[in-house]
Write a protein that holds these residues in place. Sequence first.
Motif, PDB file in Angstrom:
ATOM      1  N   ASP A 103      19.567 -11.392   0.461  1.00  0.00           N
ATOM      2  CA  ASP A 103      18.809 -12.048  -0.616  1.00  0.00           C
ATOM      3  C   ASP A 103      17.408 -11.437  -0.680  1.00  0.00           C
ATOM      4  O   ASP A 103      16.417 -12.106  -0.390  1.00  0.00           O
ATOM      5  CB  ASP A 103      18.734 -13.555  -0.350  1.00  0.00           C
ATOM      6  N   PRO A 104      17.295 -10.166  -1.042  1.00  0.00           N
ATOM      7  CA  PRO A 104      16.006  -9.470  -0.967  1.00  0.00           C
ATOM      8  C   PRO A 104      15.036  -9.937  -2.050  1.00  0.00           C
ATOM      9  O   PRO A 104      15.448 -10.301  -3.151  1.00  0.00           O
ATOM     10  CB  PRO A 104      16.395  -7.997  -1.177  1.00  0.00           C
ATOM     11  N   VAL A 105      13.752  -9.892  -1.711  1.00  0.00           N
ATOM     12  CA  VAL A 105      12.719 -10.337  -2.654  1.00  0.00           C
ATOM     13  C   VAL A 105      11.516  -9.405  -2.604  1.00  0.00           C
ATOM     14  O   VAL A 105      11.298  -8.689  -1.627  1.00  0.00           O
ATOM     15  CB  VAL A 105      12.244 -11.778  -2.342  1.00  0.00           C
ATOM     16  N   GLY A 106      10.762  -9.412  -3.684  1.00  0.00           N
ATOM     17  CA  GLY A 106       9.409  -8.882  -3.714  1.00  0.00           C
ATOM     18  C   GLY A 106       8.460 -10.051  -3.841  1.00  0.00           C
ATOM     19  O   GLY A 106       8.883 -11.213  -3.967  1.00  0.00           O
ATOM     20  N   PHE A 107       7.157  -9.781  -3.820  1.00  0.00           N
ATOM     21  CA  PHE A 107       6.172 -10.864  -3.870  1.00  0.00           C
ATOM     22  C   PHE A 107       5.029 -10.516  -4.820  1.00  0.00           C
ATOM     23  O   PHE A 107       4.629  -9.348  -4.927  1.00  0.00           O
ATOM     24  CB  PHE A 107       5.560 -11.122  -2.485  1.00  0.00           C
ATOM     25  N   VAL A 108       4.495 -11.558  -5.452  1.00  0.00           N
ATOM     26  CA  VAL A 108       3.190 -11.490  -6.096  1.00  0.00           C
ATOM     27  C   VAL A 108       2.292 -12.494  -5.383  1.00  0.00           C
ATOM     28  O   VAL A 108       2.652 -13.671  -5.241  1.00  0.00           O
ATOM     29  CB  VAL A 108       3.259 -11.818  -7.601  1.00  0.00           C
ATOM     30  N   PHE A 109       1.149 -12.018  -4.904  1.00  0.00           N
ATOM     31  CA  PHE A 109       0.175 -12.869  -4.220  1.00  0.00           C
ATOM     32  C   PHE A 109      -1.020 -13.096  -5.141  1.00  0.00           C
ATOM     33  O   PHE A 109      -1.530 -12.138  -5.731  1.00  0.00           O
ATOM     34  CB  PHE A 109      -0.298 -12.206  -2.924  1.00  0.00           C
ATOM     35  N   THR A 110      -1.442 -14.345  -5.242  1.00  0.00           N
ATOM     36  CA  THR A 110      -2.588 -14.685  -6.079  1.00  0.00           C
ATOM     37  C   THR A 110      -3.604 -15.453  -5.249  1.00  0.00           C
ATOM     38  O   THR A 110      -3.260 -16.457  -4.608  1.00  0.00           O
ATOM     39  CB  THR A 110      -2.158 -15.541  -7.289  1.00  0.00           C
ATOM     40  N   ALA A 111      -4.842 -14.969  -5.257  1.00  0.00           N
ATOM     41  CA  ALA A 111      -5.925 -15.638  -4.526  1.00  0.00           C
ATOM     42  C   ALA A 111      -7.246 -15.246  -5.175  1.00  0.00           C
ATOM     43  O   ALA A 111      -7.472 -14.072  -5.491  1.00  0.00           O
ATOM     44  CB  ALA A 111      -5.918 -15.229  -3.055  1.00  0.00           C
TER      45      ALA A 111
END
Length: 327
Positions: free
Chosen positions: A192-200
């Motif tokens: 179940d592979p994923v990428g990420f978007v990080f918001t800060a």
Amino acid sequence: MVRFTVLASGSRGNSAVVTCLSGTGGSTRILVDAGLSCRELFRRMRLAGEDPGALDAILITHEHQDHISGVAVTARRLGIPVYFTEATHRAWVRQVTPQKRVTYAEWAEQYRMQKAGPHPGRPGSEPEPEPDPAPDPSPEPDPVPDPAPFTAAETMRNPADLPVVNYFRAGQPFSIGDIQVSPFTIPHDAADPVGFVFTADGVRLALATDLGYMPPNVKAQLRRCDLIMLESNHDLEMLRDGPYPWSVKQRVLSRVGHLSNDAASSFLEETYDGTAAYVILAHLSESNNLPELARLAAERALTCKPSLLANRLLLATQNEPMTSVCF
């Protein structure tokens, strides 16, 4: 301040750190993947000016060894939670849990002994006591003979032990401290592979590696980002002529394999919105790519986007951490 540091990127190990330092003195640090040993991760973090002891969590994209080999030791050493999708965690547990294997001769001998029935003096041949119809409030000592001593392998710590495991799902954002995490599905040959978007602090950082092609959902996630870390794994000609067996070449070239230089440059030329201050080319193959080829393909694609200066195109490397990118 938001800081992004690539510790390693490539087929021998992948890891990065996302840091948010708030104006009130607080901080949040997330380790994204742990594809190096704990010792090497700590060494590279210190080289990059990051404190390993300040990590708050580990995020895992998928269960392949080059992304997860150091996760258990690192998490146990620091006592921090690890975030997986449930399918990725289950796949990793199966991967690291020792499996007892027996030869056919051993199985046949066990079967023969079972068929022959109990014999006096044979280890384990004593008859089992009949179970009581109801539990005894004051149980007698267990009449079953003591088991044989544990083997060295059995007395070792379960390699899948982690201090805390938290599950997330692709498409469902969540927060770790001051950082919002938005996981999205990517096409790769994992559970179940994923990428990420990080918001800060109003800054968006996207990480998309280990994907066979660029589906619409990934293209949508990479819009309006201040930094994009994008796979540029192989040069097509080098891969076709390279040392890999044909079966591995087919896997890499498949829609659940890895993104080529041409595929990455096509995205940058045709779909990329040009808003990122930094584009980091990542997961370059040491056998089937050259940094110069990956950079050249991306620079050609970006010629129509003058807002992205040449020194904002960066290449992540396998053997040393990158200089941190700060916002």
